[in-house]
Motif scaffolding. Structure first.
Motif, PDB file in Angstrom:
ATOM      1  N   THR A 350      11.632  37.490   4.533  1.00  0.00           N
ATOM      2  CA  THR A 350      12.908  37.134   5.152  1.00  0.00           C
ATOM      3  C   THR A 350      13.016  37.828   6.494  1.00  0.00           C
ATOM      4  O   THR A 350      12.706  39.017   6.603  1.00  0.00           O
ATOM      5  CB  THR A 350      14.094  37.567   4.263  1.00  0.00           C
ATOM      6  N   ILE A 351      13.451  37.102   7.524  1.00  0.00           N
ATOM      7  CA  ILE A 351      13.609  37.673   8.867  1.00  0.00           C
ATOM      8  C   ILE A 351      14.976  37.274   9.411  1.00  0.00           C
ATOM      9  O   ILE A 351      15.392  36.116   9.302  1.00  0.00           O
ATOM     10  CB  ILE A 351      12.492  37.197   9.809  1.00  0.00           C
ATOM     11  N   SER A 352      15.671  38.248  10.005  1.00  0.00           N
ATOM     12  CA  SER A 352      16.985  38.006  10.602  1.00  0.00           C
ATOM     13  C   SER A 352      16.918  38.210  12.111  1.00  0.00           C
ATOM     14  O   SER A 352      16.361  39.201  12.587  1.00  0.00           O
ATOM     15  CB  SER A 352      18.025  38.952   9.988  1.00  0.00           C
ATOM     16  N   ILE A 353      17.487  37.260  12.862  1.00  0.00           N
ATOM     17  CA  ILE A 353      17.511  37.329  14.330  1.00  0.00           C
ATOM     18  C   ILE A 353      18.944  37.089  14.795  1.00  0.00           C
ATOM     19  O   ILE A 353      19.534  36.042  14.504  1.00  0.00           O
ATOM     20  CB  ILE A 353      16.586  36.287  14.969  1.00  0.00           C
ATOM     21  N   SER A 354      19.499  38.041  15.535  1.00  0.00           N
ATOM     22  CA  SER A 354      20.886  37.916  15.997  1.00  0.00           C
ATOM     23  C   SER A 354      20.988  37.789  17.512  1.00  0.00           C
ATOM     24  O   SER A 354      21.991  38.169  18.108  1.00  0.00           O
ATOM     25  CB  SER A 354      21.705  39.121  15.517  1.00  0.00           C
ATOM     26  N   TYR A 355      19.957  37.266  18.142  1.00  0.00           N
ATOM     27  CA  TYR A 355      19.957  37.044  19.589  1.00  0.00           C
ATOM     28  C   TYR A 355      19.850  35.551  19.848  1.00  0.00           C
ATOM     29  O   TYR A 355      19.175  34.833  19.108  1.00  0.00           O
ATOM     30  CB  TYR A 355      18.776  37.751  20.252  1.00  0.00           C
ATOM     31  N   ASN A 356      20.490  35.080  20.908  1.00  0.00           N
ATOM     32  CA  ASN A 356      20.372  33.663  21.243  1.00  0.00           C
ATOM     33  C   ASN A 356      20.580  33.450  22.738  1.00  0.00           C
ATOM     34  O   ASN A 356      21.069  34.331  23.447  1.00  0.00           O
ATOM     35  CB  ASN A 356      21.361  32.819  20.428  1.00  0.00           C
ATOM     36  N   ILE A 357      20.186  32.271  23.183  1.00  0.00           N
ATOM     37  CA  ILE A 357      20.292  31.883  24.593  1.00  0.00           C
ATOM     38  C   ILE A 357      20.709  30.437  24.639  1.00  0.00           C
ATOM     39  O   ILE A 357      20.261  29.618  23.824  1.00  0.00           O
ATOM     40  CB  ILE A 357      18.944  32.106  25.325  1.00  0.00           C
ATOM     41  N   LEU A 358      21.595  30.082  25.558  1.00  0.00           N
ATOM     42  CA  LEU A 358      22.086  28.710  25.635  1.00  0.00           C
ATOM     43  C   LEU A 358      20.947  27.731  25.909  1.00  0.00           C
ATOM     44  O   LEU A 358      20.068  27.995  26.732  1.00  0.00           O
ATOM     45  CB  LEU A 358      23.151  28.590  26.723  1.00  0.00           C
ATOM     46  N   GLU A 359      20.985  26.604  25.229  1.00  0.00           N
ATOM     47  CA  GLU A 359      19.919  25.616  25.299  1.00  0.00           C
ATOM     48  C   GLU A 359      19.647  25.168  26.731  1.00  0.00           C
ATOM     49  O   GLU A 359      18.491  24.962  27.122  1.00  0.00           O
ATOM     50  CB  GLU A 359      20.299  24.409  24.437  1.00  0.00           C
ATOM     51  N   HIS A 360      20.690  25.038  27.545  1.00  0.00           N
ATOM     52  CA  HIS A 360      20.489  24.462  28.880  1.00  0.00           C
ATOM     53  C   HIS A 360      19.797  25.414  29.847  1.00  0.00           C
ATOM     54  O   HIS A 360      19.468  25.025  30.967  1.00  0.00           O
ATOM     55  CB  HIS A 360      21.824  23.977  29.458  1.00  0.00           C
ATOM     56  N   PHE A 361      19.543  26.667  29.431  1.00  0.00           N
ATOM     57  CA  PHE A 361      18.758  27.580  30.266  1.00  0.00           C
ATOM     58  C   PHE A 361      17.259  27.429  30.003  1.00  0.00           C
ATOM     59  O   PHE A 361      16.442  28.104  30.642  1.00  0.00           O
ATOM     60  CB  PHE A 361      19.159  29.028  30.002  1.00  0.00           C
ATOM     61  N   LEU A 362      16.893  26.575  29.063  1.00  0.00           N
ATOM     62  CA  LEU A 362      15.503  26.429  28.650  1.00  0.00           C
ATOM     63  C   LEU A 362      14.970  25.067  29.060  1.00  0.00           C
ATOM     64  O   LEU A 362      15.706  24.084  29.073  1.00  0.00           O
ATOM     65  CB  LEU A 362      15.386  26.556  27.124  1.00  0.00           C
ATOM     66  N   SER A 363      13.675  25.001  29.349  1.00  0.00           N
ATOM     67  CA  SER A 363      13.060  23.689  29.506  1.00  0.00           C
ATOM     68  C   SER A 363      12.856  23.091  28.113  1.00  0.00           C
ATOM     69  O   SER A 363      12.675  23.818  27.127  1.00  0.00           O
ATOM     70  CB  SER A 363      11.716  23.794  30.230  1.00  0.00           C
ATOM     71  N   ARG A 364      12.893  21.789  28.045  1.00  0.00           N
ATOM     72  CA  ARG A 364      12.693  21.122  26.758  1.00  0.00           C
ATOM     73  C   ARG A 364      11.319  21.472  26.185  1.00  0.00           C
ATOM     74  O   ARG A 364      11.180  21.710  24.988  1.00  0.00           O
ATOM     75  CB  ARG A 364      12.817  19.601  26.935  1.00  0.00           C
ATOM     76  N   GLU A 365      10.292  21.521  27.052  1.00  0.00           N
ATOM     77  CA  GLU A 365       8.937  21.814  26.587  1.00  0.00           C
ATOM     78  C   GLU A 365       8.847  23.218  25.994  1.00  0.00           C
ATOM     79  O   GLU A 365       8.199  23.438  24.972  1.00  0.00           O
ATOM     80  CB  GLU A 365       7.937  21.657  27.737  1.00  0.00           C
ATOM     81  N   TRP A 366       9.497  24.187  26.666  1.00  0.00           N
ATOM     82  CA  TRP A 366       9.469  25.548  26.150  1.00  0.00           C
ATOM     83  C   TRP A 366      10.155  25.615  24.789  1.00  0.00           C
ATOM     84  O   TRP A 366       9.644  26.245  23.854  1.00  0.00           O
ATOM     85  CB  TRP A 366      10.179  26.508  27.118  1.00  0.00           C
ATOM     86  N   ALA A 367      11.317  24.975  24.671  1.00  0.00           N
ATOM     87  CA  ALA A 367      12.075  25.025  23.424  1.00  0.00           C
ATOM     88  C   ALA A 367      11.287  24.395  22.278  1.00  0.00           C
ATOM     89  O   ALA A 367      11.268  24.918  21.154  1.00  0.00           O
ATOM     90  CB  ALA A 367      13.415  24.316  23.603  1.00  0.00           C
ATOM     91  N   ILE A 368      10.631  23.268  22.534  1.00  0.00           N
ATOM     92  CA  ILE A 368       9.854  22.600  21.485  1.00  0.00           C
ATOM     93  C   ILE A 368       8.695  23.482  21.047  1.00  0.00           C
ATOM     94  O   ILE A 368       8.420  23.628  19.852  1.00  0.00           O
ATOM     95  CB  ILE A 368       9.360  21.230  21.983  1.00  0.00           C
TER      96      ILE A 368
END
Length: 582
Positions: A350-368
């Motif tokens: 089990t892994i917990s991550i509490s950090y995030n970044i708004l989707e529109h700051f990312l390229s679609r290719e990077w996010a995929i």
């Protein structure tokens, strides 16, 4: 006859020459025939350029290659995650995953030829991220500019003052566009914001709007608890009677970035006050990417993560992953952590991550590409819990450069291969925390496991907010937990925090308890949760039907019966979830 024989011989010679020429072209195409892979029209909002980075600045480049079997890892993920499938919980090893994602031989030939052309030493190149990403170690910014047709600069966040090395555009030779998924770090400003703890509105004295926009019943009174302690959470989520018994086989991981460190002393003080039997709670720290753990300078984000994960799952062993890199930050912190964890033979269940970044700051290719890395974790039997964010449907006005409004969900929650945790408050009944991040991804389509639940919500929503979100996108969150008024210890002092950063480790602790029971009974861990959650597992949750998540200067979505983009399927009940596993 002699005439035809001459033509035949000439044909053989010509074919051989053309074949050799074609092979030469395949291995050494015109590397100067470059085309843009990704670029922004302008520097992302709240960032400003400070010009070229200092002389001698080097970066680690990650070149993600297209796998030979493009959908193999995702197909395998659903096979091992779908209850009833013959391969359910038959997880893969690190080596088996590497085989699934291996690039084509010609892809490696082309990319290596391109790197050789630009003078990249083979000794600085290694394969990582489970088998389909090349890492180029310590590439100078000047060399990276030439290699990628980029213009790396030092960018400063206007509000926070933090600096990062990025480019607003990069190119690749046309011959590589089909073979290379993305290169990082380049155009994605993947720099999680510093924690902004939230204060939820008191819903006991205001109306809650339904999805149709009509006022719902005004809530005149509600049971509250102050503060939300570990013993209360264990009672509320019905896990107080279970004690982990696997003697170290089951492990819970917590991910930290940006030099955020947890304090063992603060954890001890927290446990002694709120869970006295766990006063000896401890954790292991793993330093990644040159990070140096400093327990004398704890951060509230890291402390809340470790204190509430421990509070729910003690005495399960905990690992805190401290991922460094900067300042200025030349690395891609997400890729650095994913590189490390995917290269391990054994990973926490089990892994917990509490950090995030708004989707529109990312390229679609990077996010995929990043999302595919989480799929690799799932296929190896890992449950990844991530917070949904604290901005409701989006921060500020959510206005784009063209003047239109678009809701703004966050990564990694937009990824279909993680489980996203929103926030609640109060009890009897619980209601949605007003800041609970929720919405729909513009980059990822709705996964099949969400089809029925999300379609039902959208039918109820009707035309409200039409055009402001992607109605066919992956919906978030999946589930929720308490996120308002939680005490923590920081530098020996007790403070209260609110945010989905607390909800994610709370749920991760409960999932870890379920994994403990599965391992104890000779079964595999839960792994990727969502296909089970949206099926039989949903019976182990309390549906949240009140509250909303305003943002973008709008009222936001409303919590209703069934799934909703505020609290997902609801909040967990450990024993009910265990019953569904039985």
């Amino acid at each position: 006859m002699r005439y035809y024989r001459c033509i035949f011989v000439l044909s053989i010679l010509t074919t051989g020459l053309l074949g050799g020429f074609a092979k030469h072209l395949r291995l050494s195409p015109p590397w100067d025939d470059t085309h843009i892979k990704h670029s922004w029209n302008a520097v992302p909002k709240n960032w400003e350029s400070l010009g070229h980075p200092p002389s001698g600045t080097a970066i680690d480049l990650y070149i993600a290659l297209k796998p030979q079997r493009e959908n193999a890892v995702v197909d395998a993920l659903y096979e091992v995650s779908e209850p009833g499938h013959p391969r359910y919980r038959a997880y893969l090893t690190k080596e088996q995953v590497a085989d699934l994602v291996a690039p084509r031989p010609e892809t490696l030939e082309l990319v290596n030829s391109w790197l050789e052309h630009h003078g990249i030493s083979s000794s600085s190149i290694s394969m990582t991220h489970g088998g389909n990403t090349l890492m180029l170690k310590a590439v100078s910014v000047t060399q990276a500019d030439t290699l990628l047709g980029a213009s790396y600069q030092l960018y400063r966040h206007i509000e926070r003052g933090e600096t990062i090395v990025r480019t607003v555009g990069y190119s690749l030779p046309m011959a590589l566009h089909w073979h290379v998924l993305t290169v990082a770090p380049t155009t994605s400003f993947v720099f999680p914001p510093r924690t902004q703890w939230q204060t939820a509105q008191n819903r006991s004295d205001r109306a809650v709007k339904s999805t149709s926009g009509e006022p719902a019943t005004v809530l005149s009174s509600r049971a509250k608890v102050n503060p939300v302690t570990p013993s209360f959470l264990r009672w509320l989520y019905d896990s107080e009677a279970y004690t982990p018994n696997t003697h170290g086989e089951n492990v819970l991981g917590i991910v930290g970035f940006l030099g955020h460190y947890p304090s063992p002393a603060d954890l001890g003080a927290f446990m002694r006050k709120y869970l006295s039997e766990a006063g000896d709670a401890t954790f292991t720290v793993v330093e990644i990417n040159g990070e140096k753990y400093d327990p004398t300078h704890p951060h509230d984000e890291a402390n809340v993560d470790i204190q509430y994960a421990e509070a729910m799952a003690y005495p399960t062993p905990h690992i805190f992953y401290s991922t460094g890199g900067g300042p200025p930050r030349t690395d891609d912190i997400w890729m650095s952590w994913l590189k490390y964890i995917l290269d391990q033979e054994n990973i926490p269940q089990t892994i917990s991550i509490s950090y995030n970044i708004l989707e529109h700051f990312l390229s679609r290719e990077w996010a995929i590409n990043a999302c595919n890395q989480f799929a690799k974790l799932g296929v190896r039997g890992v449950s990844v819990l991530v917070s949904s964010g604290n901005k409701g449907i989006g921060p500020g006005t959510c206005m784009r450069d063209d003047g239109t409004v678009r809701f703004k969900p966050s990564f990694p929650g937009i990824c279909p291969y993680v489980t996203v945790v929103g926030g609640t408050t109060d009890f009897e009944p619980e209601v949605a925390a007003s800041f609970s991040g929720g919405g729909f991804s513009d980059y990822f389509k709705r996964p099949t496991y969400q089809e029925e639940a999300v379609s039902t919500f959208l039918q109820d929503l009707g035309n409200r907010y039409q055009g402001l979100y992607n109605a066919s996108g992956r919906g978030i969150p999946d589930i929720a937990a308490q996120a308002v008024g939680l005490p923590i210890f920081l530098n020996g002092n007790e403070i209260k925090v609110s945010g989905t950063s607390a909800a994610a480790p709370i749920v991760a602790g409960i999932i870890s308890l379920l994994n403990d029971w599965l391992i104890l009974t000779g079964q595999g861990p839960l792994g990727f949760l969502n296909p089970w959650l949206y099926g039989r597992g949903s019976r182990g949750f309390t549906d949240i039907t009140e509250g909303s998540n305003p943002g973008c200067n709008l009222d936001g979505f409303s919590a209703i019966a069934g799934w909703d983009p505020v609290t997902g399927l609801g909040t967990p009940r450990f024993r009910k979830m265990l019953e569904q596993l039985l």
